[in-house]
Every structure is written in C-alpha cells, then in structure tokens.
Design an enzyme around this catalytic site. Structure first.
Site, mmCIF file in Angstrom:
data_model
loop_
_atom_site.group_PDB
_atom_site.id
_atom_site.type_symbol
_atom_site.label_atom_id
_atom_site.label_comp_id
_atom_site.label_asym_id
_atom_site.label_seq_id
_atom_site.Cartn_x
_atom_site.Cartn_y
_atom_site.Cartn_z
ATOM 1 N N LYS A 194 0.815 -1.217 0.000
ATOM 2 C CA LYS A 194 0.000 0.000 0.000
ATOM 3 C C LYS A 194 0.854 1.274 0.000
ATOM 4 O O LYS A 194 2.064 1.210 0.079
ATOM 5 C CB LYS A 194 -0.962 -0.014 1.184
ATOM 6 C CG LYS A 194 -1.981 -1.159 1.120
ATOM 7 C CD LYS A 194 -2.832 -1.108 -0.132
ATOM 8 C CE LYS A 194 -4.089 -1.971 -0.057
ATOM 9 N NZ LYS A 194 -3.857 -3.413 0.046
HETATM 10 C C1 LIG Z 1 -9.963 -2.278 -1.592
HETATM 11 C C2 LIG Z 1 -9.418 -3.016 -0.420
HETATM 12 N N1 LIG Z 1 -10.095 -2.976 0.744
HETATM 13 C C3 LIG Z 1 -9.651 -3.597 1.843
HETATM 14 C C4 LIG Z 1 -8.478 -4.300 1.837
HETATM 15 C C5 LIG Z 1 -8.035 -5.004 3.070
HETATM 16 O O1 LIG Z 1 -6.832 -4.473 3.539
HETATM 17 P P1 LIG Z 1 -5.959 -5.246 4.629
HETATM 18 O O2 LIG Z 1 -5.092 -6.227 3.871
HETATM 19 O O3 LIG Z 1 -5.154 -4.190 5.302
HETATM 20 O O4 LIG Z 1 -6.901 -5.940 5.550
HETATM 21 C C6 LIG Z 1 -7.722 -4.370 0.658
HETATM 22 C C7 LIG Z 1 -6.469 -5.135 0.646
HETATM 23 O O5 LIG Z 1 -5.797 -5.323 -0.304
HETATM 24 C C8 LIG Z 1 -8.205 -3.713 -0.495
HETATM 25 O O6 LIG Z 1 -7.533 -3.774 -1.652
#
Ligand SMILES: Cc1ncc(COP(=O)(O)O)c(C=O)c1O
Length: 396
Positions: A194
């Site tokens: 990210k």
């Molecule tokens: C659009 C979106 N929402 C939520 C998430 C969830 O993030 P995390 O991996 O920090 O739980 C991701 C993860 O890639 C994502 O791409």
C-alpha cells in the site's frame, strides 16, 4: 488469496516486481528503536501514529488496527450492523469488503461500478437500497476516489452510513477534501503493497465520537475505555469487559514504521504521480491501450496504475498479455476479480454476470502495472518498452 504471491512477486535480479515497499534507514531505525525500548505492543508509538494520521487527513479520531479488514469490520460494528441487514458493496473490489458484512450474518448487496473510474456506480447503489440497507461502502479503487457527492446524497436520503474503503486512497482527495473525511467512517490499509506500509496494519478514521469510542473498545476484546493503559505505568491490572470484542490492536513496532512512512507519504506519492504521467504519455499514444482517467475533482493516490486493453484490437487476451510481460521480467497483477464470481458468493447469492455488465467487461481487460516510489527511471522505461512490445507483437 491475498495479494502476497502475485503482488510482491519474486525478488529476482533483473525482474521488476509488482510492488516493493519503500523502506529506508529512517524506517529501519524507527523500528529498531522501538524494539530496543522494551515496549513493543500497543503503546506510545501507536497513540502518536493515530494523532499524526488524524492530523494528516484532518479527522477527529483515528484508531490504529491490525488491518483495513479489521477497520471495515469495526466500522460496520460501530454503525450498529445487525444480522439480516444489508450493506451495498461494489463487486469490483477486494473480497474483504464483502467478507466483513458476512461476519454479522448480514448481506453484502453487490452492485456495478462506473466505466471510467471503476468505483461504485451511484445509480446502481441508489437502485439497490431497500428497507434493510444500513450502510454503503465507497471503495476508492486504485486510489481514485469514488463519486462521493451523489453517494453522500443517497446515504443521507435513506439514513445509511457511508463508509469509505480508503485502503488505496492515501493521500488522495475529492473536491479538496481529504480521503477518509467524507464518509461517516473510513478504513485505511498499511499492507505491504500500500501507499504507506506497516507490513500489515490499518487505520479507522471518523469524526463521530461515539463510533470512535465503540471501535476502540471493540478493537481490544471489548475492554472498557483506556484498558490499554493497564500495560503502562499509568494503568492498573483491573479492567471491565463491556462487549465481546476482537483482538485488532496495532503494535508499537508497526506504528513506528507507520510514523516514519507517513512522514514521507507525499514524497512517495510525487514519485508515483510522475510514473503515472510517464506511463499515460507513452500508452496514450497506443490505440490498443486505454489509460486510467482522473476526474478533475479528484487527486489520485496512484496506489494502482490500471491499464486497460482494447481486446478487439489485439490477438491475445489479458491473461496471455500478463504472461508475456512476466517472460520479459515485468510482474503485473489484476485488480479485481469481481466478488460475485467467487464460489462462495456465487453459491450463496447466485448473482448473474448480467447484473454487473461493467465489472464483468472491465475485468476481462484490466491489468495493474508496477508503480511504486522505489522504481527507477530505467525500470519505468523497461515497463513501457515491454508493454509496447507485447502490443506490437499482437495487433489484430
Ligand atoms: C480495496 C481493499 N479494501 C480492503 C483491503 C483489506 O486491507 P488489509 O489487507 O489491510 O486488511 C484491501 C487489501 O488489499 C483492499 O484492496
């Protein structure tokens, strides 16, 4: 499956992975200092990260968590989601968005996206509202903010909570308003790929004091306010439990990295924006390709650079295109496989592809190219050459 296998790619000499975290000596010493301090779980670094992050986006409250998935879960809990309720979610997003709705035995009502931004289509969202709808999830796909004005209107008209999935969004904006400050709550991700990273991690942001209070309590076993202080000199061993919560707290090791990353968020963004411009200049000249749009009211975070293929002008499909890039040492990815096509969602809800014409058509032709601040100009040129070369070899 999580992005890790395809997203980070192999670290082989001469190859360009899909993503590479931008970790410098400042990041490393921040983490080492915390480890040496003897205080490695939630504590002062986490509180400082929350304060800095809230200040950075301009929100009243920020709660550092173990992931954006946790943040989305706590957001839905904070708005009072109950079994049998409905949450409107675009199908063109990461599976976490629908999964967190299922945690409540509530229903993710999947809707289509807009053809230019690939973000939730306000008209589709409006049409999906029922008496049971409680929340609407606006996913800022790839870092282009969803069309928040019409979405806010729909939420206000029907008494829904608008939740921003800002996993990709930092440091973007919409009409001058920072990502994460437009909806009632917002979830950020600090996963390894990210725009800032803590390895794994997330942040829940809101101006709503009650939601913030509830989320903070639920993030640590439902322990009553300030229970975390029991770990510090200022707390005691005694705590109460007011609800059956979760274990979603962020560690100080992660927070130290987060603080250090946040300090260079703009520099990293500037580099990604330069790469996006270089890609779009090069690919905008090629009639077999379609470059990502940025609407005038949006500042794009450039978490992803989503290129689209005009398949009728090529004699390969997207998968073969990605394989050819891989053979040239360039690792691309795909964001996203529409949620309604996954076995669980198909078998549980039976959504037909015909309900999502945009998502289904666009899924066939999207690929995400490497775009990260550590990319050198030579690497960017190699990606441009490789993509242009694959197109040249496959004109229909
Ligand atoms: C659009 C979106 N929402 C939520 C998430 C969830 O993030 P995390 O991996 O920090 O739980 C991701 C993860 O890639 C994502 O791409």
């Amino acid at each position: 499956m999580h992005e890790i296998t395809t997203a980070l790619g192999p670290d082989r000499p001469g190859e360009i992975p899909f993503a590479r975290p931008d970790i410098d000596e400042d990041d490393i010493s921040a983490v080492v200092n915390v480890i040496r301090s003897g205080w490695i779980t939630t504590g002062p670094e986490t509180r400082e990260f929350e304060r800095s992050f809230a200040g950075r986006v301009g929100a009243k409250h920020a709660i550092a968590l173990s992931s954006a998935t946790a943040a989305l879960h706590l957001a839905l809990d904070a708005v009072g989601l109950r079994a049998g309720d409905e949450v409107i979610v675009p199908t063109f997003t990461f599976t976490a968005c629908a999964e967190v709705v299922r945690y409540f035995d509530a229903t993710p009502v999947l809707v289509d996206v807009e053809p230019d931004t690939l973000c939730v289509d306000p008209a589709a969202a409006r049409a999906a509202v029922t008496a049971r709808t409680r929340a609407l999830m606006a996913v800022h796909l790839g870092g282009h903010l969803a069309d928040m004005d019409p979405l806010t209107k729909i939420a206000d008209a029907h008494g829904l909570s608008l939740i921003e999935d800002a996993a990709h969004g930092l440091p973007g904006s919409y009409k001058g308003r920072a990502v994460g400050t437009i909806g009632r709550l917002a979830a950020f991700s600090f996963y390894a790929t990210k725009t800032i990273t803590t390895g794994e991690g997330g942040m829940l942001v809101t101006d709503d004091a009650e939601c913030a209070e509830r989320a903070r309590i639920m993030s640590l076993h439902g322990m009553s306010k300030d229970a975390w202080k029991r770990y510090t000199g200022s707390g005691t061993w005694r705590y109460d439990v007011v609800a059956p919560g979760f274990k979603y707290n962020m560690t100080d090791i992660q927070a130290a990295l987060g603080l250090s990353q946040l300090a260079k968020c703009d520099r990293m963004w500037q580099r990604r924006a330069v790469i996006a411009v270089r890609y779009s200049r090069a690919f905008g000249e090629i009639s077999e390709l379609e470059v990502p749009v940025t609407r005038p009211e949006v500042v794009h975070s450039w978490h992803l650079y989503v290129l689209r293929l005009h398949l009728h002008r090529l004699d390969v499909d997207r998968d073969a295109f990605i394989e050819e890039l891989r053979a040239l040492g360039i690792h691309a990815s795909v964001h996203f496989i529409p949620i309604h096509t996954f076995t669980y969602y198909r078998e549980t809800y039976g959504y037909p592809d015909s309900a999502f014409p945009v998502a289904c058509a666009e899924f066939q032709r999207v690929l995400s190219l490497p775009i990260y601040s550590g990319m050198t100009d030579i690497e960017v040129d190699r990606v441009i050459e490789a993509v242009s070369g694959v197109v040249s070899g496959h004109r229909a």
